[in-house]
Design an enzyme around this catalytic site. Structure first.
Site, PDB file in Angstrom:
ATOM      1  N   ASP A 211       0.621  -1.338  -0.267  1.00  0.00           N
ATOM      2  CA  ASP A 211      -0.198  -0.299   0.240  1.00  0.00           C
ATOM      3  C   ASP A 211       0.937   0.986   0.290  1.00  0.00           C
ATOM      4  O   ASP A 211       2.281   1.009  -0.141  1.00  0.00           O
ATOM      5  CB  ASP A 211      -1.065  -0.289   1.767  1.00  0.00           C
ATOM      6  CG  ASP A 211      -2.479   0.739   0.949  1.00  0.00           C
ATOM      7  OD1 ASP A 211      -2.462   2.230   0.827  1.00  0.00           O
ATOM      8  OD2 ASP A 211      -3.656   0.102   1.270  1.00  0.00           O
ATOM      9  N   HIS A 285      -2.600   3.768  -4.491  1.00  0.00           N
ATOM     10  CA  HIS A 285      -1.854   2.951  -3.378  1.00  0.00           C
ATOM     11  C   HIS A 285      -0.954   2.740  -3.283  1.00  0.00           C
ATOM     12  O   HIS A 285       0.008   1.672  -2.438  1.00  0.00           O
ATOM     13  CB  HIS A 285      -3.602   1.854  -2.990  1.00  0.00           C
ATOM     14  CG  HIS A 285      -4.164   2.326  -2.337  1.00  0.00           C
ATOM     15  ND1 HIS A 285      -4.531   2.981  -0.845  1.00  0.00           N
ATOM     16  CD2 HIS A 285      -5.446   2.343  -2.178  1.00  0.00           C
ATOM     17  CE1 HIS A 285      -5.911   3.719  -0.836  1.00  0.00           C
ATOM     18  NE2 HIS A 285      -6.323   3.084  -1.241  1.00  0.00           N
ATOM     19  N   GLU A 349      -9.148   3.245  -5.509  1.00  0.00           N
ATOM     20  CA  GLU A 349      -9.194   4.001  -4.921  1.00  0.00           C
ATOM     21  C   GLU A 349      -7.951   4.873  -5.883  1.00  0.00           C
ATOM     22  O   GLU A 349      -7.251   5.917  -5.311  1.00  0.00           O
ATOM     23  CB  GLU A 349      -9.183   4.256  -3.187  1.00  0.00           C
ATOM     24  CG  GLU A 349     -10.468   3.610  -3.049  1.00  0.00           C
ATOM     25  CD  GLU A 349     -10.111   3.420  -1.317  1.00  0.00           C
ATOM     26  OE1 GLU A 349     -11.044   4.478  -0.234  1.00  0.00           O
ATOM     27  OE2 GLU A 349      -9.038   3.514  -0.444  1.00  0.00           O
TER      28      GLU A 349
END
Ligand code: TNX
Length: 750
Positions: A211, A285, A349
Site C-alpha cells: 500500500d 495506493h 481508490e
C-alpha cells in the site's frame, strides 16, 4: 456457573429417551463454530485416554496430513501421544480415531465431512484432505476448550458426546484480509493468526502486502522495493508509537517478508487448508513502490512514504511500457511464491485526476480512451491477460468494474453489495465484503475501544446479520464465491490489537461463509461464542468479549456519595487501571483498588481500561461528567471516541460540515432535577467567530424521547429554563445550513 448449568441441561438431552435428531447448538453441551449442518446425538461419550490411537487409510497422504495435525493438537493440553498407523479398515476399532476417504459421501463436496463418535471410537470420513481436516477441527471443538492450550492441563475430562455430524460449507470463499502494509506483523505472528482462522474453517487469507505506506514482500529483481519501500520515518496514523512494534535498527518503522518467510507462510497455510491470496496493489495506493522506483509513476516523483490515512497520488503511469515490464516481473515472482488461483491486484481508490501527464494523455489519445476510468480498465485488463497467461485469475476491488473489464476478472465488492450484484449479473465471480458489515477496522462498542478507526460501531451482532446473496437472482448468486472480512490496520498497531479487532468478528464471518442460512441465529451463535472464547483464551488470542456490547455503565458514581466513583470488574480476570485526563489507559495508569474521589472541575472524564494478562489491547469504559452529572453522549457528527477532555479548548468539534437534522445529544444517567441548561458554541466570543452554531435549537426532554422545552440559538448561544423539572436528555439540533464546523465550547447544567 453458566457452563455447568448448560452441561446439566445437555445431559438431559442425551439421555436415551430423548435421543433424537437435533440441530447442533440446540444442545449447548457442544459449541461448534461455525455451526454444522446436521447433528444427531446418540448415547454415551467417547473418552480419550493415553492409549488412544489414530488410524489412517493406507496410502492416503491427505488422511496422514490431517491425522498429524490432530495428533499434534492432542499432544498439547491433553498430553496425549497417539500413534498414527495405516489401516485398510473402514470402521474404527476400539479406542481409535479413523480418518479415511473410503465410502465418503460425494454430495458433501471437497470440504464437507462426516464425523461419527460412538463410546468406542471415532470415524472421520471425507472425500479429500480439506474435509478430513475440518472433521478433525470439529472433533477438537467437541473436547473441552482447554485442548487448545500448549502445556498439559490436569483434571480435565477429555471426552466428547457420542454423535454423528454431516457438514459442509455454504460458500467456497470464507476469507479474512489482513493489511500488513499500514502496520507490519512478523511471520510468526501471522502463522499463529492462521491457526486461529483454520480452527474456524476460514479458508482464504487475503494478504494485503502493498500500500502507500509500505511494501512488504521481497522481490529479487527489484531490491529497492523493500530497501526503500518497507520503511517509513514514523509509525504514524496518530497513534502512540510505543504501541507499534516493528522498528528497524535505525529506528525507522517497517519490515518485510523475505521470500523464505513467504514460503513458510504459504506452506503453513496449505497444511491448514488455507489459500493465501496475495494482494499487490496497482495502479493506485502505490506510493511505497514508487518511492523506490519513481520512474514508473505519473509524475516522476520523488515520493516520501508517509503514515497518514487517505488516498494519495502514488499512481503508476499507464502510458509507459516500462511500468508493465516492471509489474509483470514483480507478478512473476509473486506467482512463483503463491500457488493461489486468484492474484489480487487492488485497483481501488485511484484519484480521479490521475493520468493527466503527457505520457498518459498520449495513451488516452492513441487508444481512444474516454478518460481516466477507461485507463484503469486498460491497465487492469493488460495485467489480467498477463495473469491469465500463467493459468491464474485476477481479482480486484470493485473499482475495477467498468465496461469492458476482462470477462474472467473477479470482483471484490467493498462499496456495498450493489457493485458485486452488478458484477455477478455481468458474469464475473464475486466475493462480498461490504464495508457496512465486513470491515473489521471499526470499533466494536460505543466509546469503549482501543483507539479504533473513527466512525460507526460494528459489533459481531451486526456482521452476523449479513447474507452474501440477499436480494440476488439465482443466476447472480451462482457467481458469489463467498464472503470476506477485511482488517485495515491504520489504527491497529500490533498483533494483540490485530487479534482483538479480528475476534469474535471473524467467527461471524466464518459462520456466514460456512453455515446453512436456515441455521443462522445470533443468540445461538453468541452462546456458542461464549464457549469459543475459552478456545481463544487457550490458544492465546486477545479477543474482544462478545458479551460486552457496551461497557459505558461500568464507571459509576457511588449512589451513597456522588463525589466518589467506582468501576465494576466488567471483564473477568482483568486488572483495572484508569485515567482522569481523557487519555486512554495504559498498564502504567493508576491501578483501581476501590472507589475514588472525583477531581475538581465541571467536566470530568473517567476512562477505565481492562487488561487481561499478556494482552496489550484494552477495552475502555468511559464516564463523562458534566457539572457532576453522568452524561452519555451521542452525535450524528462523527468525532473521535473521546469527548470531554478530547480538545483542550472545547467539548466537541464536528468532523465535517454538519447540516440540518444533525444532532448532538446526551442522556443524563440518572435523570436530574435542573433549573436550566445553557450551551455556548464557537471558539471565542467574537460575533463572527469560528465554530458557532448558525441555525439550531437547544432542547430538553423529561423522558428522553419527546423534547418539549426548547430555545433557539442566537449568536451561538442558547439557554433553556427548566424551573426544577426532571430531565433525562438534552439535545442540540441543527435546523439549517452551517458554513463552518461546529464547536461546542461549554455546556452547563444548573
Ligand atoms: C478503504 S477498502 C480502503 C483502504 C483503507 C480503508 C479504511 C479499500 C479497498 N480501500 O485502503 O484502509 O478504506 O477503512
Amino acid at each position: 456457573m453458566q457452563i455447568k448449568r448448560l452441561a446439566a441441561f445437555a445431559g438431559m438431552l442425551i439421555c436415551p429417551l430423548l435421543a433424537a435428531t437435533l440441530r447442533a447448538a440446540d444442545t449447548p453441551d457442544i459449541a461448534i463454530v461455525p455451526r454444522p449442518l446436521q447433528v444427531q446425538f446418540s448415547q454415551g461419550r467417547f473418552k480419550l485416554t493415553p492409549d488412544v490411537s489414530i488410524l489412517v487409510q493406507s496410502g492416503q497422504p491427505a488422511a496422514a496430513d490431517a491425522a498429524a495435525i490432530l495428533a499434534q493438537m492432542l499432544g498439547g493440553a491433553a498430553g496425549l501421544n497417539p500413534r498414527i498407523t495405516q489401516t485398510d479398515l473402514d470402521q474404527p476399532p476400539d479406542n481409535a480415531i479413523l480418518l479415511t476417504t473410503v465410502g465418503a459421501d460425494a454430495s458433501l463436496g471437497d470440504e464437507g465431512y462426516e464425523l461419527h463418535v460412538t463410546p468406542h471410537g471415532v470415524l472421520i470420513r471425507a472425500a479429500g484432505g480439506a474435509g478430513l481436516f475440518y472433521g478433525a477441527q470439529t472433533l477438537l471443538q467437541l473436547l473441552p476448550p482447554a485442548v487448545y492450550g500448549k502445556g498439559p492441563v490436569a483434571d480435565v475430562d477429555w471426552s466428547t458426546p457420542a454423535l454423528s455430524i454431516r457438514d459442509k460449507p455454504r460458500f467456497r470463499w470464507r476469507g479474512i484480509m489482513l493489511d500488513v502494509a499500514r502496520h507490519f506483523e512478523p511471520t510468526d505472528a501471522v502463522l499463529h493468526y492462521l491457526d486461529v482462522l483454520a480452527m474456524h474453517k476460514i479458508n482464504v487469507f487475503h494478504w494485503h502486502l502493498v500500500d502507500d505506506q509500505g511494501w512488504r514482500i521481497e522481490i529479487k529483481k527489484y531490491p529497492r522495493l523493500t530497501q526503500v519501500g518497507a520503511w517509513r520515518d514514523e509509525a504514524g496514523f496518530g497513534i502512540d508509537p510505543k504501541l507499534s512494534t516493528t522498528f528497524g535498527p535505525d529506528g525507522r518503522y517497517g519490515g518485510f517478508y523475505t521470500q523464505d518467510d513467504i514460503r513458510r507462510v504459504v506452506n503453513y497455510a496449505a497444511r491448514l487448508h488455507i489459500t493465501v491470496v496475495p494482494e499487490i496493489e496497482m495502479p493506485g495506493h502505490s506510493t511505497a513502490a514508487l518511492a523506490a522506483y519513481p520512474q514508473f509513476s505519473t509524475t516522476g516523483g520523488p515520493f516520501t512514504i508517509g503514515a497518514d490515512a487517505g488516498i494519495f497520488h502514488g499512481v503508476y503511469c499507464a502510458g509507459n511500457e516500462q511500468t508493465f515490464a516492471f509489474l509483470q516481473d514483480v507478478l512473476s515472482e509473486v506467482m512463483d511464491l503463491f500457488p493461489s488461483q486468484f492474484i489480487h491486484v487492488g485497483g481501488d481508490e485511484v484519484p480521479e485526476d490521475s493520468w493527466d501527464d503527457a505520457t498518459d494523455r498520449k495513451l488516452i489519445a492513441d487508444q481512444k480512451l474516454a478518460g481516466p476510468q477507461q485507463v484503469e480498465t486498460y491497465f487492469i485488463n493488460r495485467i489480467s491477460r498477463f495473469i491469465d497467461s500463467h493459468g491464474r485469475k485476477l481479482i480486484g476491488w470493485d473499482e475495477i468494474l467498468n465496461p469492458g473489464l476482462a470477462a474472467d476478472a473477479a470482483v471484490m465488492s467493498w462499496r456495498g453489495t450493489s457493485n458485486g450484484a452488478q458484477a455477478a449479473a455481468a458474469g464475473h465471480d464475486v466475493v462480498m465484503s461490504p464495508t457496512a458489515y465486513c470491515y473489521l477496522d471499526f470499533q466494536q462498542g460505543t466509546n469503549t475501544e482501543p483507539r479504533p478507526w473513527l466512525g460507526p460501531v460494528y459489533p459481531a451482532s451486526r456482521l452476523y446479520g449479513f447474507d452474501p446473496v440477499a436480494g440476488l437472482t439465482p443466476e447472480q448468486a451462482g457467481h458469489i464465491l463467498g464472503v470476506q472480512g477485511n482488517l485495515w490496520t491504520e489504527r491497529v498497531p500490533n498483533i494483540s490489537s490485530t487479534q482483538y479487532m479480528t475476534w469474535p468478528r471473524a467467527a461471524a464471518i466464518a459462520e456466514i461463509g460456512w453455515t446453512d442460512a436456515s441455521l443462522r441465529d445470533y443468540a445461538n451463535f453468541k452462546s456458542r461464542m461464549m464457549i469459543d472464547q475459552g478456545r481463544l483464551e487457550a490458544v492465546g488470542v486477545n479477543y474482544r468479549p462478545i458479551e460486552e456490547d457496551d461497557l459505558q455503565d461500568v464507571v459509576q458514581l457511588l449512589p451513597s456519595d456522588p463525589s466518589r466513583a467506582q468501576i465494576q470488574a466488567a471483564v473477568p480476570g482483568a486488572q483495572i487501571r484508569y485515567t482522569l485526563d481523557g487519555s486512554y489507559p495504559t498498564r502504567q495508569s493508576t491501578l483501581y483498588d476501590g472507589p475514588f474521589a472525583l477531581p475538581p472541575g465541571d467536566r470530568v472524564a473517567i476512562k477505565a481500561g481492562f487488561f487481561r494478562p499478556g494482552s496489550v489491547a484494552v477495552i475502555v469504559a468511559a464516564a463523562d461528567l458534566l457539572d457532576r452529572h453522568p452524561v452519555r453522549f451521542s452525535t450524528t457528527m462523527y468525532q473521535d471516541t473521546q469527548w470531554i477532555a478530547a480538545h483542550p479548548e472545547a467539548l466537541f468539534k464536528s468532523e465535517w460540515l454538519p447540516g440540518p437534522g444533525d444532532t448532538l445529544s446526551f442522556e443524563l444517567n440518572p435523570p436530574a432535577v435542573l433549573s436550566g441548561v445553557s450551551v455556548v458554541t464557537g471558539l471565542d466570543d467574537k460575533p463572527q467567530g469560528a465554530g458557532k452554531l448558525q441555525n439550531g435549537v437547544l432542547e430538553a426532554s423529561a423522558d428522553g424521547k419527546t423534547f418539549a422545552n426548547s430555545a433557539v440559538f442566537s449568536q451561538g448561544r442558547a439557554t433553556v429554563e427548566l424551573a426544577g423539572k426532571t430531565i433525562a436528555a438534552v439535545r442540540i439540533r441543527l435546523s439549517g445550513a452551517q458554513s463552518d464546523n461546529l464547536v461546542i465550547r461549554d455546556i452547563s447544567l444548573r
